[in-house]
Design a protein around this motif. Structure first.
Motif, PDB file in Angstrom:
ATOM      1  N   THR A   1       0.902  -1.102   0.002  1.00 50.03           N
ATOM      2  CA  THR A   1      -0.151   0.056  -0.066  1.00 50.03           C
ATOM      3  C   THR A   1       0.847   1.248  -0.035  1.00 50.03           C
ATOM      4  O   THR A   1       0.567   2.369  -0.132  1.00 50.03           O
ATOM      5  CB  THR A   1      -1.008  -0.010   1.191  1.00 50.03           C
ATOM      6  N   ILE A   2       2.263   1.168   0.239  1.00 47.68           N
ATOM      7  CA  ILE A   2       3.171   2.356   0.109  1.00 47.68           C
ATOM      8  C   ILE A   2       4.196   1.874  -0.885  1.00 47.68           C
ATOM      9  O   ILE A   2       4.755   0.672  -1.166  1.00 47.68           O
ATOM     10  CB  ILE A   2       3.709   2.389   1.467  1.00 47.68           C
ATOM     11  N   LEU A   3       4.592   2.973  -1.702  1.00 46.38           N
ATOM     12  CA  LEU A   3       5.681   2.773  -2.481  1.00 46.38           C
ATOM     13  C   LEU A   3       6.806   3.687  -2.292  1.00 46.38           C
ATOM     14  O   LEU A   3       6.608   5.021  -1.917  1.00 46.38           O
ATOM     15  CB  LEU A   3       5.428   3.165  -3.942  1.00 46.38           C
TER      16      LEU A   3
ATOM     17  N   GLY B   1      -4.067  -0.169  -5.055  1.00 44.98           N
ATOM     18  CA  GLY B   1      -4.144  -0.221  -3.593  1.00 44.98           C
ATOM     19  C   GLY B   1      -2.983   0.682  -2.848  1.00 44.98           C
ATOM     20  O   GLY B   1      -2.840   0.645  -1.790  1.00 44.98           O
ATOM     21  N   ILE B   2      -2.260   1.358  -3.784  1.00 48.44           N
ATOM     22  CA  ILE B   2      -1.271   2.342  -3.358  1.00 48.44           C
ATOM     23  C   ILE B   2      -1.810   3.629  -2.854  1.00 48.44           C
ATOM     24  O   ILE B   2      -2.593   4.241  -3.324  1.00 48.44           O
ATOM     25  CB  ILE B   2      -0.233   2.637  -4.586  1.00 48.44           C
ATOM     26  N   ARG B   3      -1.365   3.948  -1.494  1.00 49.07           N
ATOM     27  CA  ARG B   3      -2.055   5.088  -0.906  1.00 49.07           C
ATOM     28  C   ARG B   3      -1.154   6.199  -0.425  1.00 49.07           C
ATOM     29  O   ARG B   3      -1.485   7.256  -0.140  1.00 49.07           O
ATOM     30  CB  ARG B   3      -2.920   4.656   0.275  1.00 49.07           C
ATOM     31  N   CYS B   4       0.068   5.782  -0.473  1.00 55.90           N
ATOM     32  CA  CYS B   4       1.367   6.576  -0.013  1.00 55.90           C
ATOM     33  C   CYS B   4       2.430   6.382  -1.078  1.00 55.90           C
ATOM     34  O   CYS B   4       2.930   5.138  -1.178  1.00 55.90           O
ATOM     35  CB  CYS B   4       1.702   6.454   1.176  1.00 55.90           C
ATOM     36  N   VAL B   5       3.132   7.409  -1.577  1.00 53.62           N
ATOM     37  CA  VAL B   5       4.366   7.383  -2.321  1.00 53.62           C
ATOM     38  C   VAL B   5       5.172   8.105  -1.549  1.00 53.62           C
ATOM     39  O   VAL B   5       5.325   9.431  -1.326  1.00 53.62           O
ATOM     40  CB  VAL B   5       4.105   7.896  -3.801  1.00 53.62           C
ATOM     41  N   ILE B   6       6.567   7.667  -1.448  1.00 56.92           N
ATOM     42  CA  ILE B   6       7.702   8.474  -0.789  1.00 56.92           C
ATOM     43  C   ILE B   6       8.846   8.407  -1.527  1.00 56.92           C
ATOM     44  O   ILE B   6       9.232   7.613  -2.214  1.00 56.92           O
ATOM     45  CB  ILE B   6       8.089   7.561   0.546  1.00 56.92           C
TER      46      ILE B   6
END
Length: 201
Positions: A69-71, A94-99
């Motif tokens: 869910t995070i990249l 389903g990815i909700r956050c990208v860092i």
């Protein structure tokens, strides 16, 4: 738009710089204006082989990361064309956050309008998070928007900055339409006044 408050989930490492929107969702998938179903095309040129089968070497095809869910990605994420299908595809997967250490401006803005939190960190912090994400099934990160913190699996904490207005919108699930509807009473009052003063319009 779905609210974003706290997110705890598996983080997939994608240490590639200059990932553009065509890599995120190739042009073949831009024939639709629907936001659903685009997850299948996410990173398709890296994710699938020429015969359509899964590429086992791509991170999201590895068992530990299929439900990420995070990249955690390399510098200048989301560059290239301004297609809004890019955040749609991430969200549908389903990815909700990208860092990352930086984002292209248009992609960055589109993320907030679609319920995705883009987090900017320093190169040193990114290296630490990529190391955390490299732990496979143990690569769980916790992102707390209210506290503006990322917690790693070893308990380490990274703080991040975010524009207060954008933070408010994500916490409350407000896209541009939602922000307009918050002023519905004032809009109705204005329209009522205009109708009374100018009944011919």
């Amino acid at each position: 738009m779905e609210k974003f408050d706290k997110l705890t989930g598996v983080a997939a490492p994608l240490p590639i710089i200059n990932i553009d929107t065509d890599m995120i969702i190739p042009k073949d998938y831009l024939k639709t204006i629907q936001r659903t179903g685009l997850g299948r095309g996410l990173f398709s040129e890296m994710r699938y082989r020429e015969d359509g089968s899964d590429n086992p070497d791509f991170v999201l095809n590895k068992p530990a990361y299929k439900d990420a869910t995070i990249l955690v990605a390399g510098d200048n994420f989301g560059c290239g064309s301004s297609r809004e299908h890019a955040p749609w595809a991430l969200l549908d997967y389903g990815i909700r956050c990208v860092i990352s250490t930086s984002f292209a401006d248009i992609f960055y803005n589109n993320c907030f309008k679609n319920g995705i939190l883009p987090v900017v960190v320093t190169p040193e912090e990114l290296e630490k998070l990529l190391d955390d994400a490299g732990r496979g099934a143990n690569a769980t990160l916790s992102v707390d928007l209210e506290a503006q913190e990322i917690r790693g699996p070893d308990g380490g904490v990274i703080r991040f900055d975010i524009d207060p207005h954008r933070k408010h919108c994500l916490l409350n699930g407000l896209d541009d339409i939602g922000l307009t509807l918050e002023k519905a009473a004032a809009i109705d009052s204005f329209e009522g006044t205009m109708s009374a003063e100018r009944p011919w319009t």
